[in-house]
Write a protein that holds these residues in place. Structure first.
Motif: not given
Length: 566
Positions: A468-480
């Motif tokens: 959950s957290r690693p995939i969430g971090c990828i999501s955040i980085a991509f959007v930023i």
């Protein structure tokens, strides 16, 4: 006595709903507040009550029909056709092949993180509700306000942009058969209005009708995509014009045809707007959760299915275009790039066929978009986010759908379409606005869950576990990374003029500046986040009174009454 909710969605429940024992993250969690219901509720209805809302829709969507709406809204064929200018024009075929794969890693991460939120909070408010619940103490209302307005801007611009492209394609196709015809802006505007009105009428129908209609639309969209894919690869006439049957793989994958003033890497990133806009719509099952049976499982599955299947099929279709395109510069200068592309590689009768299939798919796509947008508008009006919200928070007693919300979005969409009289660059901003608005709305609750909530988030039955957290971090980085990229103009320096300006900054951040200013000046006085609207007997674990603000949540309830399910 508290009842434990089974996994079976048809199980009937009554009595006290123990909020903290359910696999949901609610505005009532850890508040010592338990609704008591008089009568029998299904698990879906009980979970919705625990989230703070009455059951007002019929649950006539399932996994397939929820997926059908979102896949129809994805509309791969018309979406790729509408955004060909960005995907092919910014970086050439490289942006359509391996560029699509890179972009899909980020997009799929966002979709999976969103699906996890949906399973835990299956309500029409979706991301807006999640932002309010997951925000740090005291920040729930402003987080919900920004998320809600950004998500609504995405939704309200979606149908106009789809229908605008559809009308342009119809008139461009007409122009190919009538050389004397000259397309005018007012022609496009009136045809787009006609399309939007017809879609609004359909979107005002009953839930059962909409579920069946969109199942048909999703099936037709899939068939149209397959036919177009086969025709482009099997019936191209490139050899008649002196070209090889297909472009060389070394050219398709290795040649970056940079038609911007930015370095190649930036041009590739700019081409991602095509992927992002094409893949938008996978959040629709979230907004349909209150109309879906077994919503905490079916809705997140529909989100992931839409993004995953759509990503694979979309990439395959992009590959077909990349291997058959001839003159990119001519395509980019055409009024309708996709029709021009088809005319370069197909005989006229097949151009008509593929374009017609694209138009049909676009109609179902625009109509599915209007359904999702109406549910978002209804959910936000229910919580008082709009002026005169009481008008748009009503469910029509005959169709049992939010008809007023449908027509609110339709009228605003017709006004947005007036941008086309400001020039092609200005109206094109609604494509990038839809992409940036969606991404910002998607990422706020995901960011809250990853950064602030951490291990305190209560996952639903569909969750990502340790990923959950690693995939969430990828999501955040991509959007930023992508939000500023989507604001870049194609040209810079001396080459940049008002015609080439990226008006996304004005068209998106202008309304958002108004929304935030309105909140800071006045709306903060009455808006406290999602309103718990169940008339229930609330059992408090402390001395709090009904109607007070609980962790930034506006509780509207009367402890003397009970909610009765008849």
């Amino acid at each position: 006595m508290s009842k434990k909710i089974d996994e079976e969605s048809h199980t009937r429940l009554s009595g006290e709903i123990a909020v903290d024992s359910l696999p949901i993250t609610s505005v009532l969690s850890e508040q010592g507040i338990n609704p008591v219901v008089d009568g029998n509720l299904t698990v879906d209805e009980a979970e919705l009550v625990a989230l703070g809302y009455k059951q007002e829709f019929k649950r006539e969507f399932g996994l397939w029909s929820s997926f059908a709406v979102s896949f129809a809204l994805l509309g791969l064929l018309p979406s790729i056709a509408s955004t060909l200018y960005y995907g092919l024009g910014y970086a050439g075929t490289a942006g359509m092949t391996w560029g699509w794969i890179v972009a899909m890693i980020g997009i799929q991460s966002v979709a999976m993180s969103m699906a996890e939120l949906c399973s835990s909070m299956p309500t029409s408010g979706g991301l807006y509700y999640a932002a309010a619940v997951l925000a740090p103490q005291g920040w729930g209302p402003i987080a919900a306000w920004i998320t809600g307005w950004s998500n609504w801007l995405c939704q309200v611009t979606s149908s106009p942009s789809i229908d605008y492209s559809m009308a342009s394609m119809i008139l461009a196709l007409h122009g190919m058969h009538s050389p004397d015809y000259v397309m005018e802006n007012w022609h496009v505007y009136l045809l787009t209005l006609l399309i939007m009105i017809s879609q609004s009428v359909i979107s005002s129908m009953s839930t059962k009708f909409l579920a069946r209609f969109n199942s048909i639309g999703s099936t037709l969209n899939s068939i149209a995509l397959i036919i177009a894919f086969i025709v482009i690869l099997a019936a191209d006439n490139r050899t008649d014009n002196g070209y090889p049957r297909y472009n060389k793989s070394s050219e398709v994958w290795g040649t970056i045809t940079n038609q911007t003033d930015w370095p190649n890497g930036i041009a590739i990133l700019m081409s991602f707007i095509s992927v992002i806009w094409t893949m938008s719509g996978y959040d629709s099952p979230f907004h349909l959760a209150e109309e879906c049976s077994n919503a905490s499982v079916a809705s997140p599955r529909a989100i992931v299915m839409t993004s995953g299947i759509g990503g694979v099929l979309g990439w395959a279709f992009q590959m077909a275009i990349a291997y058959t395109v001839t003159d990119i510069s001519v395509i980019m200068s055409a009024d309708q790039p996709f029709v021009e592309y088809l005319s370069q590689c197909l005989p006229q009768h097949l151009v008509d066929l593929v374009a017609s299939l694209t138009i049909i798919s676009a109609f179902f796509m625009g109509q599915a978009s209007m359904i999702a947008a109406s549910r978002v508008a209804y959910a936000y009006a229910r919580d008082g986010c709009f002026p005169a919200s009481f008008l748009f928070a009503k469910v029509n007693k005959w169709t049992e759908t939010p008809v007023n919300a449908v027509w609110l979005n339709s009228v605003i969409g017709c006004l947005i379409l007036l941008l086309m009289f400001g020039g092609g660059v200005v109206i094109d901003a609604i494509f990038s606005v839809g992409a940036i608005a969606a991404f910002i709305a998607f990422i706020i609750p995901i960011f809250m869950k990853v950064v602030f909530v951490r291990d305190n988030f209560k996952p639903g039955p569909w969750h990502l576990g340790k990923f959950s957290r690693p995939i969430g971090c990828i999501s955040i980085a991509f959007v930023i990374l992508m939000v500023p990229i989507m604001c870049f103009p194609q040209y810079r320096g001396a080459d940049l003029d008002p015609e080439g300006m990226n008006w996304t900054v004005l068209v998106y951040f202008g309304p958002m500046l108004f929304a935030v200013s309105w909140y800071l000046i006045y709306a903060h006085k009455f808006f406290k986040g999602p309103k718990v609207n169940v008339n229930d007997m609330i059992h408090h674990g402390d001395s709090q009174d009904s109607g007070s603000v609980i962790d930034g949540i506006d509780v509207v309830a009367t402890p003397q009454d009970t909610i009765t399910k008849k």
